[in-house]
Design a protein around this motif. Structure first.
Motif, PDB file in Angstrom:
ATOM      1  N   ARG A   1       0.835  -1.206   0.000  1.00  0.00           N
ATOM      2  CA  ARG A   1       0.000   0.000   0.000  1.00  0.00           C
ATOM      3  C   ARG A   1       0.869   1.256   0.000  1.00  0.00           C
ATOM      4  O   ARG A   1       0.655   2.182  -0.792  1.00  0.00           O
ATOM      5  N   LEU A   2       1.877   1.280   0.838  1.00  0.00           N
ATOM      6  CA  LEU A   2       2.762   2.444   0.893  1.00  0.00           C
ATOM      7  C   LEU A   2       3.577   2.598  -0.396  1.00  0.00           C
ATOM      8  O   LEU A   2       3.809   3.721  -0.853  1.00  0.00           O
ATOM      9  N   ASP A   3       3.996   1.485  -0.995  1.00  0.00           N
ATOM     10  CA  ASP A   3       4.719   1.546  -2.274  1.00  0.00           C
ATOM     11  C   ASP A   3       3.838   2.138  -3.374  1.00  0.00           C
ATOM     12  O   ASP A   3       4.305   2.922  -4.197  1.00  0.00           O
ATOM     13  N   ARG A   4       2.542   1.766  -3.393  1.00  0.00           N
ATOM     14  CA  ARG A   4       1.613   2.328  -4.393  1.00  0.00           C
ATOM     15  C   ARG A   4       1.465   3.833  -4.197  1.00  0.00           C
ATOM     16  O   ARG A   4       1.524   4.609  -5.155  1.00  0.00           O
ATOM     17  N   ILE A   5       1.291   4.249  -2.956  1.00  0.00           N
ATOM     18  CA  ILE A   5       1.137   5.682  -2.677  1.00  0.00           C
ATOM     19  C   ILE A   5       2.406   6.431  -3.062  1.00  0.00           C
ATOM     20  O   ILE A   5       2.343   7.509  -3.662  1.00  0.00           O
ATOM     21  N   TYR A   6       3.566   5.866  -2.763  1.00  0.00           N
ATOM     22  CA  TYR A   6       4.840   6.517  -3.102  1.00  0.00           C
ATOM     23  C   TYR A   6       4.991   6.634  -4.621  1.00  0.00           C
ATOM     24  O   TYR A   6       5.407   7.680  -5.132  1.00  0.00           O
ATOM     25  N   ALA A   7       4.641   5.592  -5.360  1.00  0.00           N
ATOM     26  CA  ALA A   7       4.730   5.639  -6.830  1.00  0.00           C
ATOM     27  C   ALA A   7       3.793   6.715  -7.376  1.00  0.00           C
ATOM     28  O   ALA A   7       4.149   7.443  -8.310  1.00  0.00           O
ATOM     29  N   GLN A   8       2.611   6.825  -6.807  1.00  0.00           N
ATOM     30  CA  GLN A   8       1.667   7.849  -7.246  1.00  0.00           C
ATOM     31  C   GLN A   8       2.190   9.244  -6.917  1.00  0.00           C
ATOM     32  O   GLN A   8       2.071  10.165  -7.719  1.00  0.00           O
ATOM     33  N   TRP A   9       2.797   9.396  -5.761  1.00  0.00           N
ATOM     34  CA  TRP A   9       3.376  10.679  -5.376  1.00  0.00           C
ATOM     35  C   TRP A   9       4.492  11.075  -6.339  1.00  0.00           C
ATOM     36  O   TRP A   9       4.577  12.220  -6.763  1.00  0.00           O
ATOM     37  N   LYS A  10       5.345  10.107  -6.695  1.00  0.00           N
ATOM     38  CA  LYS A  10       6.429  10.390  -7.645  1.00  0.00           C
ATOM     39  C   LYS A  10       5.873  10.825  -8.997  1.00  0.00           C
ATOM     40  O   LYS A  10       6.425  11.724  -9.637  1.00  0.00           O
ATOM     41  N   ALA A  11       4.778  10.204  -9.428  1.00  0.00           N
ATOM     42  CA  ALA A  11       4.162  10.574 -10.706  1.00  0.00           C
ATOM     43  C   ALA A  11       3.647  12.004 -10.657  1.00  0.00           C
ATOM     44  O   ALA A  11       3.786  12.767 -11.623  1.00  0.00           O
ATOM     45  N   VAL A  12       3.050  12.386  -9.545  1.00  0.00           N
ATOM     46  CA  VAL A  12       2.557  13.758  -9.400  1.00  0.00           C
ATOM     47  C   VAL A  12       3.726  14.737  -9.415  1.00  0.00           C
ATOM     48  O   VAL A  12       3.671  15.777 -10.069  1.00  0.00           O
ATOM     49  N   LYS A  13       4.806  14.416  -8.714  1.00  0.00           N
ATOM     50  CA  LYS A  13       5.970  15.299  -8.661  1.00  0.00           C
ATOM     51  C   LYS A  13       6.636  15.436 -10.028  1.00  0.00           C
ATOM     52  O   LYS A  13       7.221  16.475 -10.329  1.00  0.00           O
ATOM     53  N   ALA A  14       6.557  14.402 -10.872  1.00  0.00           N
ATOM     54  CA  ALA A  14       7.230  14.402 -12.171  1.00  0.00           C
ATOM     55  C   ALA A  14       6.428  15.104 -13.265  1.00  0.00           C
ATOM     56  O   ALA A  14       6.943  15.343 -14.351  1.00  0.00           O
ATOM     57  N   ARG A  15       5.187  15.458 -12.991  1.00  0.00           N
ATOM     58  CA  ARG A  15       4.355  16.068 -14.035  1.00  0.00           C
ATOM     59  C   ARG A  15       4.862  17.465 -14.382  1.00  0.00           C
ATOM     60  O   ARG A  15       5.567  18.095 -13.610  1.00  0.00           O
ATOM     61  N   GLU A  16       4.474  17.910 -15.534  1.00  0.00           N
ATOM     62  CA  GLU A  16       4.835  19.253 -15.994  1.00  0.00           C
ATOM     63  C   GLU A  16       4.139  20.298 -15.136  1.00  0.00           C
ATOM     64  O   GLU A  16       2.960  20.145 -14.811  1.00  0.00           O
ATOM     65  N   PRO A  17       4.832  21.375 -14.792  1.00  0.00           N
ATOM     66  CA  PRO A  17       4.188  22.436 -14.010  1.00  0.00           C
ATOM     67  C   PRO A  17       2.974  23.001 -14.747  1.00  0.00           C
ATOM     68  O   PRO A  17       2.988  23.167 -15.957  1.00  0.00           O
ATOM     69  N   GLY A  18       1.910  23.236 -14.005  1.00  0.00           N
ATOM     70  CA  GLY A  18       0.696  23.785 -14.587  1.00  0.00           C
ATOM     71  C   GLY A  18      -0.256  22.745 -15.131  1.00  0.00           C
ATOM     72  O   GLY A  18      -1.372  23.061 -15.515  1.00  0.00           O
ATOM     73  N   THR A  19       0.171  21.489 -15.206  1.00  0.00           N
ATOM     74  CA  THR A  19      -0.689  20.417 -15.700  1.00  0.00           C
ATOM     75  C   THR A  19      -1.651  20.006 -14.602  1.00  0.00           C
ATOM     76  O   THR A  19      -1.245  19.721 -13.487  1.00  0.00           O
ATOM     77  N   GLU A  20      -2.922  20.000 -14.930  1.00  0.00           N
ATOM     78  CA  GLU A  20      -3.933  19.598 -13.958  1.00  0.00           C
ATOM     79  C   GLU A  20      -4.158  18.097 -14.046  1.00  0.00           C
ATOM     80  O   GLU A  20      -4.513  17.577 -15.100  1.00  0.00           O
ATOM     81  N   ILE A  21      -3.917  17.410 -12.954  1.00  0.00           N
ATOM     82  CA  ILE A  21      -4.250  15.983 -12.879  1.00  0.00           C
ATOM     83  C   ILE A  21      -4.866  15.738 -11.502  1.00  0.00           C
ATOM     84  O   ILE A  21      -4.512  16.401 -10.531  1.00  0.00           O
ATOM     85  N   PRO A  22      -5.780  14.790 -11.411  1.00  0.00           N
ATOM     86  CA  PRO A  22      -6.389  14.512 -10.113  1.00  0.00           C
ATOM     87  C   PRO A  22      -5.377  13.850  -9.182  1.00  0.00           C
ATOM     88  O   PRO A  22      -4.486  13.131  -9.637  1.00  0.00           O
TER      89      PRO A  22
END
Length: 98
Positions: free
Chosen positions: A68-89
């Motif tokens: 569970r924590l690994d999934r949350i961490y992977a999702q957090w990394k994906a959010v951090k890697a997105r382009e600035p200004g990009t809206e994602i849920p």
């Protein structure tokens, strides 16, 4: 009457300095190390068998929690890697009870 496990109460600064020695003591004796911060117990180092007993009591496993924590961490990394200004849920529910 069951015999209680031995324990030691150690300030966090001492634990940092002697972590290897103290964890070896826990492994060999089955004891517990209570770690204090500003004189108050804040956490503990316990033998793995005691942690496994706690898992059973709570009705979950460390493996499930790790996944569970690994999934949350992977999702957090994906959010951090997105382009600035990009809206994602956000990929997690902040209202979830931990």
């Amino acid at each position: 009457m069951a015999q209680l496990s031995p324990y030691r109460i150690i300030p966090v600064t001492e634990f940092r300095r002697d972590a290897t020695r103290l964890t070896n003591w826990v492994l060999q004796s089955g004891g517990r190390v209570w770690i204090t911060k500003h004189g108050h117990a804040s956490c503990a180092v316990v033998p793995m068998f005691q942690c496994e007993m706690l898992e059973k009591w709570e009705g979950r496993s460390l493996a499930e929690e790790r996944r569970r924590l690994d999934r949350i961490y992977a999702q957090w990394k994906a959010v951090k890697a997105r382009e600035p200004g990009t809206e994602i849920p956000l990929p997690w529910d902040w209202q979830q009870e931990w």
